[in-house]
Design an enzyme around this catalytic site. Structure first.
Site, PDB file in Angstrom:
ATOM      1  N   ASN A  88       0.809  -1.219   0.000  1.00 52.66           N
ATOM      2  CA  ASN A  88       0.000   0.000   0.000  1.00 52.66           C
ATOM      3  C   ASN A  88       0.847   1.275   0.000  1.00 52.66           C
ATOM      4  O   ASN A  88       0.378   2.327  -0.433  1.00 52.66           O
ATOM      5  CB  ASN A  88      -0.917  -0.034   1.237  1.00 52.66           C
ATOM      6  CG  ASN A  88      -1.534   1.302   1.546  1.00 52.66           C
ATOM      7  OD1 ASN A  88      -2.424   1.769   0.835  1.00 52.66           O
ATOM      8  ND2 ASN A  88      -1.051   1.952   2.609  1.00 52.66           N
ATOM      9  N   SER A 139      -2.825   3.166  -8.844  1.00 48.24           N
ATOM     10  CA  SER A 139      -3.627   4.399  -8.866  1.00 48.24           C
ATOM     11  C   SER A 139      -4.249   4.518 -10.254  1.00 48.24           C
ATOM     12  O   SER A 139      -3.698   4.010 -11.240  1.00 48.24           O
ATOM     13  CB  SER A 139      -2.735   5.611  -8.615  1.00 48.24           C
ATOM     14  OG  SER A 139      -3.423   6.806  -8.923  1.00 48.24           O
ATOM     15  N   TYR A 153       4.567  10.165 -10.900  1.00 48.60           N
ATOM     16  CA  TYR A 153       3.780   9.279 -10.033  1.00 48.60           C
ATOM     17  C   TYR A 153       3.032   8.238 -10.880  1.00 48.60           C
ATOM     18  O   TYR A 153       3.114   7.040 -10.623  1.00 48.60           O
ATOM     19  CB  TYR A 153       2.816  10.144  -9.223  1.00 48.60           C
ATOM     20  CG  TYR A 153       1.784   9.421  -8.398  1.00 48.60           C
ATOM     21  CD1 TYR A 153       2.140   8.760  -7.224  1.00 48.60           C
ATOM     22  CD2 TYR A 153       0.436   9.437  -8.760  1.00 48.60           C
ATOM     23  CE1 TYR A 153       1.172   8.125  -6.449  1.00 48.60           C
ATOM     24  CE2 TYR A 153      -0.529   8.811  -7.994  1.00 48.60           C
ATOM     25  CZ  TYR A 153      -0.152   8.148  -6.838  1.00 48.60           C
ATOM     26  OH  TYR A 153      -1.120   7.527  -6.084  1.00 48.60           O
ATOM     27  N   ALA A 155       3.608   7.276 -13.912  1.00 50.83           N
ATOM     28  CA  ALA A 155       4.521   6.394 -14.648  1.00 50.83           C
ATOM     29  C   ALA A 155       4.949   5.218 -13.775  1.00 50.83           C
ATOM     30  O   ALA A 155       4.948   4.056 -14.216  1.00 50.83           O
ATOM     31  CB  ALA A 155       5.743   7.186 -15.110  1.00 50.83           C
ATOM     32  N   LYS A 157       3.326   4.139 -11.109  1.00 54.30           N
ATOM     33  CA  LYS A 157       2.126   3.344 -10.797  1.00 54.30           C
ATOM     34  C   LYS A 157       1.774   2.425 -11.985  1.00 54.30           C
ATOM     35  O   LYS A 157       1.295   1.308 -11.795  1.00 54.30           O
ATOM     36  CB  LYS A 157       0.945   4.254 -10.450  1.00 54.30           C
ATOM     37  CG  LYS A 157       1.087   4.958  -9.097  1.00 54.30           C
ATOM     38  CD  LYS A 157       1.062   3.981  -7.941  1.00 54.30           C
ATOM     39  CE  LYS A 157       0.878   4.686  -6.602  1.00 54.30           C
ATOM     40  NZ  LYS A 157       0.891   3.749  -5.456  1.00 54.30           N
TER      41      LYS A 157
HETATM   42  N1  LIG Z   1      -5.421   9.155  -1.524  1.00 52.29           N
HETATM   43  C1  LIG Z   1      -5.648   9.064  -2.813  1.00 52.29           C
HETATM   44  O1  LIG Z   1      -6.407   9.876  -3.406  1.00 52.29           O
HETATM   45  C2  LIG Z   1      -5.029   7.939  -3.626  1.00 52.29           C
HETATM   46  C3  LIG Z   1      -5.483   7.740  -4.938  1.00 52.29           C
HETATM   47  C4  LIG Z   1      -4.919   6.711  -5.688  1.00 52.29           C
HETATM   48  C5  LIG Z   1      -3.945   5.903  -5.143  1.00 52.29           C
HETATM   49  N2  LIG Z   1      -3.514   6.120  -3.877  1.00 52.29           N
HETATM   50  C6  LIG Z   1      -2.461   5.225  -3.362  1.00 52.29           C
HETATM   51  O2  LIG Z   1      -2.935   4.575  -2.196  1.00 52.29           O
HETATM   52  C7  LIG Z   1      -1.846   4.274  -1.330  1.00 52.29           C
HETATM   53  C8  LIG Z   1      -2.139   4.821   0.045  1.00 52.29           C
HETATM   54  O3  LIG Z   1      -2.295   6.231  -0.103  1.00 52.29           O
HETATM   55  P1  LIG Z   1      -2.899   7.146   1.063  1.00 52.29           P
HETATM   56  O4  LIG Z   1      -3.476   8.327   0.376  1.00 52.29           O
HETATM   57  O5  LIG Z   1      -3.705   6.338   1.999  1.00 52.29           O
HETATM   58  O6  LIG Z   1      -1.529   7.616   1.778  1.00 52.29           O
HETATM   59  P2  LIG Z   1      -1.294   8.368   3.158  1.00 52.29           P
HETATM   60  O7  LIG Z   1      -2.579   8.829   3.742  1.00 52.29           O
HETATM   61  O8  LIG Z   1      -0.195   9.346   2.916  1.00 52.29           O
HETATM   62  O9  LIG Z   1      -0.727   7.193   4.094  1.00 52.29           O
HETATM   63  C9  LIG Z   1       0.475   6.584   3.728  1.00 52.29           C
HETATM   64  C10 LIG Z   1       0.844   5.545   4.782  1.00 52.29           C
HETATM   65  O10 LIG Z   1       2.054   4.919   4.359  1.00 52.29           O
HETATM   66  C11 LIG Z   1       3.095   5.153   5.317  1.00 52.29           C
HETATM   67  N3  LIG Z   1       4.342   5.319   4.565  1.00 52.29           N
HETATM   68  C12 LIG Z   1       4.636   6.249   3.626  1.00 52.29           C
HETATM   69  N4  LIG Z   1       5.874   6.059   3.155  1.00 52.29           N
HETATM   70  C13 LIG Z   1       6.371   4.973   3.809  1.00 52.29           C
HETATM   71  C14 LIG Z   1       7.600   4.267   3.748  1.00 52.29           C
HETATM   72  N5  LIG Z   1       8.599   4.658   2.951  1.00 52.29           N
HETATM   73  N6  LIG Z   1       7.765   3.188   4.544  1.00 52.29           N
HETATM   74  C15 LIG Z   1       6.766   2.779   5.382  1.00 52.29           C
HETATM   75  N7  LIG Z   1       5.592   3.415   5.479  1.00 52.29           N
HETATM   76  C16 LIG Z   1       5.396   4.493   4.699  1.00 52.29           C
HETATM   77  C17 LIG Z   1       2.631   6.408   6.070  1.00 52.29           C
HETATM   78  O11 LIG Z   1       3.196   6.489   7.372  1.00 52.29           O
HETATM   79  P3  LIG Z   1       4.579   7.315   7.604  1.00 52.29           P
HETATM   80  O12 LIG Z   1       4.458   8.618   6.872  1.00 52.29           O
HETATM   81  O13 LIG Z   1       4.660   7.451   9.088  1.00 52.29           O
HETATM   82  O14 LIG Z   1       5.679   6.457   7.057  1.00 52.29           O
HETATM   83  C18 LIG Z   1       1.118   6.154   6.131  1.00 52.29           C
HETATM   84  O15 LIG Z   1       0.802   5.202   7.105  1.00 52.29           O
HETATM   85  C19 LIG Z   1      -0.598   4.864  -1.999  1.00 52.29           C
HETATM   86  O16 LIG Z   1       0.071   3.879  -2.721  1.00 52.29           O
HETATM   87  C20 LIG Z   1      -1.185   5.910  -2.941  1.00 52.29           C
HETATM   88  O17 LIG Z   1      -0.328   6.178  -4.021  1.00 52.29           O
HETATM   89  C21 LIG Z   1      -4.022   7.111  -3.095  1.00 52.29           C
END
Ligand SMILES: NC(=O)c1ccc[n+]([C@@H]2O[C@H](COP(=O)([O-])OP(=O)(O)OC[C@H]3O[C@@H](n4cnc5c(N)ncnc54)[C@H](OP(=O)(O)O)[C@@H]3O)[C@@H](O)[C@H]2O)c1
Length: 256
Positions: A88, A139, A153, A155, A157
């Site tokens: 994730n 994504s 991003y 690319a 994904k």
């Molecule tokens: N939100 C959206 O609109 C959206 C849309 C499409 C896809 N996505 C994808 O969904 C996934 C989750 O996104 P999200 O929006 O839920 O993200 P988020 O709210 O920023 O949460 C990210 C989580 O990952 C942890 N994290 C980040 N970098 C890390 C690392 N290097 N090692 C270990 N833990 C790490 C963060 O904790 P720490 O910062 O403490 O490490 C946090 O728990 C991602 O792959 C994102 O690209 C999100």
């Protein structure tokens, strides 16, 4: 409907916040144990406390190979098995200047692609003991050109989607399924905190459903894909975008 997840052990990388946290909660509701990780210890500890006794947390950085293997080993040592691995971790990293610096490219690659490959490879020895599932969180940006200053991003994904399909073939004989999801715009706490309300409203309305997803609406399909109900799905990508990819015109909508 029985999802076949009772007492299964589910790893969710970066599950201390956002989509990963909602997924952890949803897996626990199905009777699973979940292991989550994150870099910030305080956020992780808070998440584990909120998830309750079926949750386990390890502070680690999924872009570092030793951390990834250590995380997998600690989960196995704690629970004695790993059934599901959700890659994730990911982030939209905006470039600061007109063009990307090499360092910005490396960081975007490491968090969005390298973490997925390393996580998948670390999971296989454990999943293959009894069979299992890898769910990669890509994504919708994997399918579209992305705007703004985070153009790489999408690319990387897209690389995750391609890797999913290739890796699915590599581990199918070990009884491991590998699938990916393509979420659209999702209202995580970070998104709410960092995007101005007017922009958030504008971006939310660019899909057929005319609203952003909640984290629970992404967590549900993750649980389904990991469950026994999806036992014939591998090398598959599921878009969860409110119909965003079919709208060439962002203002498009039935009913208006
Ligand atoms: N939100 C959206 O609109 C959206 C849309 C499409 C896809 N996505 C994808 O969904 C996934 C989750 O996104 P999200 O929006 O839920 O993200 P988020 O709210 O920023 O949460 C990210 C989580 O990952 C942890 N994290 C980040 N970098 C890390 C690392 N290097 N090692 C270990 N833990 C790490 C963060 O904790 P720490 O910062 O403490 O490490 C946090 O728990 C991602 O792959 C994102 O690209 C999100």
């Amino acid at each position: 409907m029985d999802m076949g997840l009772q007492d299964k052990v589910v790893v969710i990388t970066g599950g201390s916040e956002g989509i990963g946290f909602a997924a952890a909660r949803a897996f626990i509701a199905e009777g699973a144990y979940t292991a989550i990780c994150g870099r910030r210890k305080n956020v992780l500890a808070h998440a584990v406390a909120e998830l309750g006794p079926r949750a386990f947390g390890v502070s680690c950085d999924m872009t570092k190979e030793d951390d990834v293997h250590d995380f997998a080993r600690r989960v196995f040592d704690t629970f004695g098995r790993i059934d599901v691995w959700v890659n994730n971790v990911g982030a939209t990293i905006a470039r600061k200047g007109t063009w990307y610096t090499g360092e910005e490219i490396d960081r975007t690659y490491a968090v969005n692609f390298k973490s997925v490959v390393m996580g998948s490879q670390a999971a296989v020895p454990y999943l293959s003991r009894q069979g299992g599932v890898i769910v990669n969180v890509a994504s919708l940006a994997a399918r579209c050109a992305t705007s703004g200053r985070a153009t790489l991003y999408g690319a990387f994904k897209a690389g995750v989607v391609n890797f999913t399909n290739t890796f699915a073939g590599e581990v199918a004989s070990k009884h491991i399924r590998v699938v990916s999801i393509l979420p659209g715009f999702t209202l995580t706490p970070l998104v709410r905190a960092t995007i101005a309300p007017a922009d958030l409203e504008k971006q939310s309305r660019t899909c057929l459903l005319r609203r952003a997803a909640s984290t629970e609406e992404i967590a549900g399909p993750i649980v389904f894909l990991a469950s026994s109900q999806a036992s014939y799905m591998t090398a598959a990508s599921l878009e969860i975008s409110g119909g965003r990819s079919v709208t060439l015109n962002p203002g498009y909508s039935y009913g208006e």
